[in-house]
Design a protein around this motif. Structure first.
Motif, PDB file in Angstrom:
ATOM      1  N   ALA A 192       0.830  -1.208   0.000  1.00  0.00           N
ATOM      2  CA  ALA A 192       0.000   0.000   0.000  1.00  0.00           C
ATOM      3  C   ALA A 192       0.867   1.261   0.000  1.00  0.00           C
ATOM      4  N   VAL A 193       1.926   1.229   0.798  1.00  0.00           N
ATOM      5  CA  VAL A 193       2.842   2.373   0.825  1.00  0.00           C
ATOM      6  C   VAL A 193       3.495   2.550  -0.535  1.00  0.00           C
ATOM      7  N   HIS A 194       3.820   1.431  -1.163  1.00  0.00           N
ATOM      8  CA  HIS A 194       4.460   1.477  -2.474  1.00  0.00           C
ATOM      9  C   HIS A 194       3.555   2.163  -3.500  1.00  0.00           C
ATOM     10  N   ILE A 195       2.278   1.825  -3.467  1.00  0.00           N
ATOM     11  CA  ILE A 195       1.345   2.452  -4.410  1.00  0.00           C
ATOM     12  C   ILE A 195       1.338   3.953  -4.202  1.00  0.00           C
ATOM     13  N   TRP A 196       1.271   4.360  -2.939  1.00  0.00           N
ATOM     14  CA  TRP A 196       1.243   5.787  -2.644  1.00  0.00           C
ATOM     15  C   TRP A 196       2.516   6.447  -3.138  1.00  0.00           C
ATOM     16  N   LYS A 197       3.632   5.785  -2.880  1.00  0.00           N
ATOM     17  CA  LYS A 197       4.922   6.389  -3.189  1.00  0.00           C
ATOM     18  C   LYS A 197       5.104   6.567  -4.691  1.00  0.00           C
ATOM     19  N   MET A 243      -3.193  12.568  -2.278  1.00  0.00           N
ATOM     20  CA  MET A 243      -2.886  12.282  -3.675  1.00  0.00           C
ATOM     21  C   MET A 243      -3.672  13.158  -4.645  1.00  0.00           C
ATOM     22  N   VAL A 244      -4.878  13.579  -4.266  1.00  0.00           N
ATOM     23  CA  VAL A 244      -5.704  14.288  -5.247  1.00  0.00           C
ATOM     24  C   VAL A 244      -5.912  15.764  -4.952  1.00  0.00           C
ATOM     25  N   ILE A 245      -5.416  16.248  -3.819  1.00  0.00           N
ATOM     26  CA  ILE A 245      -5.817  17.607  -3.464  1.00  0.00           C
ATOM     27  C   ILE A 245      -4.867  18.677  -3.979  1.00  0.00           C
ATOM     28  N   GLY A 246      -3.670  18.299  -4.364  1.00  0.00           N
ATOM     29  CA  GLY A 246      -2.791  19.277  -4.987  1.00  0.00           C
ATOM     30  C   GLY A 246      -1.738  19.870  -4.076  1.00  0.00           C
ATOM     31  N   ASN A 247      -2.012  19.933  -2.768  1.00  0.00           N
ATOM     32  CA  ASN A 247      -1.012  20.321  -1.791  1.00  0.00           C
ATOM     33  C   ASN A 247      -0.391  21.691  -1.976  1.00  0.00           C
ATOM     34  N   SER A 248      -1.203  22.740  -2.050  1.00  0.00           N
ATOM     35  CA  SER A 248      -0.589  24.055  -1.980  1.00  0.00           C
ATOM     36  C   SER A 248      -1.141  24.761  -0.753  1.00  0.00           C
TER      37      SER A 248
END
Lengths: 297, 263
Positions: free
Chosen positions: A245-250, B196-201
């Motif tokens: 799971a961490v790998h996917i995120w990374k 992952m989807v929010i863009g992070n600013s």
């Protein structure tokens, strides 16, 4: 003109049907999408070979192994603790302030965001106990995360046993401990086991709590070295380990391999399939055990 | 656990001399700037905006799904829909994030201006994630309703819609709310999928389709890059403390609602 009640009823029914099927469609396409994108990636090579940083053709072998190994470690710690605490909560605890307090703690603990659990793990296990980024630290953090669930499952399982069965055991002159191990536990085993497998599925997919405890890197592993004390051995619990799971995120957020998207798709599919397997397995096993142990059809 | 996180989180204010009000209401976040400033308001707003928006999307949908499963097609619902929804609850959050990144974000990008990353994308991903939580609670409370309530209404000649809207909905509203709060709590604490989807600013976005940040996403991103016991690191612990406090608030609300419902 006012709408008649019958028309309103028909419209409402249609709306309910529409939304229900919308949800089913979204869910089905979600799973379908992942499997469709990912299944093509899965091959024996993909499942066993180590990842590549800059080239295409990397696999997820070590990550898959790490996930499974971490799962085993976590379960070794969680299951005895959880079942013990669950038995206490169901059989020994008396209603009162203290029990209420434990219940509150368990409830709060189970609603902690997993990233906070991860930070706690970083502080206590990684830094304070000096375990570094390691599988063991990850397993301990996951224990914090998983324990409330196990306690609740066990307690519910044991409370679900009919009163008469327990009293019959006590009436036969069995001690309390004997009643628990010979009557209550076997009867509640299917429930507990099903719950445990579902909890295992959650552990398998957990990532946020592991970022800062099990670490985000995996050293080169030597799968021929089975000495748990050697730093390159896959069995060493004190080595850092990146799970699936961490790998996917990374690779989604900082991956540089040209085929990162494909690898993520493949890894997601593997993850989903495993969770699916856990789910179906727990259902089947629960039903099977229930039949076996209670002589009902 | 509370003690550990709190002691770390409060260090920002006591040892590093960052004022509490500046932390909670400041809108400028530049820990590496000169002088550094630590305004966490963008993240707090980001967290609230995404999770509440997600709940607003998910709550009506899950109510419909729950009614559908218990009232309209009980057999199909029990046999097919319930297992599917339980299964969804078990899908790991990174997978949701991945799907969000590869489906939701490009979709939003093609319709609305901007990159597609932002609060809207986060809320959509989160709403799918919390849908199972709310639905299963709503389903439970619907099937625990006394039969007489529904039958009484039908006996009076009410149509199905009248029964659902006038007598069933008010009766299950308290437990529905519990489910929604639990869903918000889960959305609030969710880290990776949102990150992952929010863009992070680190700004307060002016529209839903602009890049933003949440408490969790900042912690996820920066924790690995800061050195222990510096201001930059301590302030992240303060963010975690805010998360923790919010969790307590949510649990408190749920308890309150449950006590109300029992009466």
């Amino acid at each position: 003109m006012r709408m008649s009640n019958k028309t309103a009823d028909r419209i409402a029914t249609a709306v309910f049907y529409f939304f229900a099927f919308l949800i089913i469609a979204v869910l089905a396409s979600l799973i379908g999408f992942i499997l469709y994108r990912g299944l093509g990636q899965i091959s024996w090579h993909f499942l066993t070979s180590p990842p590549e940083t800059f080239k295409t053709g990397g696999g997820i072998g070590p990550q898959l192994f790490n996930s499974l190994f971490l799962l085993v470690l976590t379960m070794i710690i969680t299951v005895p603790l959880g079942i013990g605490a669950g038995i206490y909560m169901a059989e020994y605890s008396r209603p009162g302030r203290f029990t209420d307090f434990i219940r509150l703690v368990v409830e709060v603990l189970s609603s902690f965001p997993s990233i906070v659990v991860g930070l706690f793990g970083l502080l206590v296990f990684v830094q304070y106990f000096d375990l570094k980024f390691s599988l063991l630290a990850g397993a301990l953090a996951l224990t914090v995360f998983n324990l409330p669930l196990m306690v609740r499952i066990t307690e519910q399982g044991i409370r679900g046993v009919p009163r008469e069965q327990k009293e019959a055991g006590l009436a036969l002159g069995l001690t309390r401990w004997h009643t628990i191990t010979k009557v209550l536990l076997p009867v509640s085993l299917p429930t507990i086991l099903t719950g445990t497998i579902l909890a295992a599925g959650r552990v398998f997919g957990e990532a946020a709590a592991l970022l800062f405890t099990a670490g985000m890197s995996s050293p080169r592993l030597d799968f021929t070295d089975w000495n748990p004390l050697s730093p390159v051995s896959p069995l060493n619990p004190l080595r850092p380990a990146e799970t699936l799971a961490v790998h996917i995120w990374k690779i989604n957020s900082e991956g540089v391999a040209p085929d990162a998207a494909q690898i993520a798709a493949g890894a997601s599919a593997v993850l989903i399939l495993t969770v699916l397997l856990f789910n179906l397995g727990s259902r089947w096993l629960g039903r099977f055990l229930y039949r076996k142990l209670t002589a009902s059809r | 656990m509370v003690f550990f996180v709190a002691s770390k989180g409060l260090a920002t204010f006591f040892t590093n001399g960052v004022s509490v009000s500046e932390f909670l209401t400041g809108i400028k976040w530049s820990p590496d700037g000169e002088p550094p400033s630590f305004g966490a308001l963008p993240f707090i707003t980001g967290s609230f905006a995404t999770s509440i928006l997600a709940a607003c999307i998910a709550a009506p949908l899950s109510f419909c799904a729950a009614v559908f499963m218990t009232e309209l097609m009980p057999k199909f619902g029990k046999r097919f829909m319930q297992p599917v929804i339980e299964l969804l609850a078990g899908i790991p959050s990174v997978v949701y994030g991945f799907v969000g990144l590869s489906v939701v974000v490009p979709f939003l990008r093609s319709i609305f201006p901007g990159q597609g990353l932002g609060i809207a994308a986060g809320a959509i991903v989160l709403s799918i994630m919390i849908l199972p939580t709310i639905t299963s609670i709503a389903t439970d409370s619907l099937s625990n309703l006394p039969r007489g309530l529904k039958e009484g209404s039908y006996a009076l000649g009410a149509t199905r819609w009248q029964t659902i809207s006038r007598s069933i909905l008010p009766a299950v509203l308290p437990s529905m709310l519990t489910g929604v709060v639990l869903g918000i709590a889960r959305a609030f604490g969710e880290a990776l999928a949102v990150q992952m989807v929010i863009g992070n600013s680190p700004h307060i976005p002016r529209s839903l389709f602009e890049s933003a940040s949440t408490l969790t996403s900042v912690i996820t991103l920066s924790m690995g890059n800061t050195v222990k016991d510096t201001v930059q690191n301590n302030v992240l612990w303060s963010l975690a403390l805010v998360l923790l406090v919010m969790t307590f608030v949510f649990v408190g609300i749920v308890r309150l609602l449950e006590r109300r419902a029992r009466r």
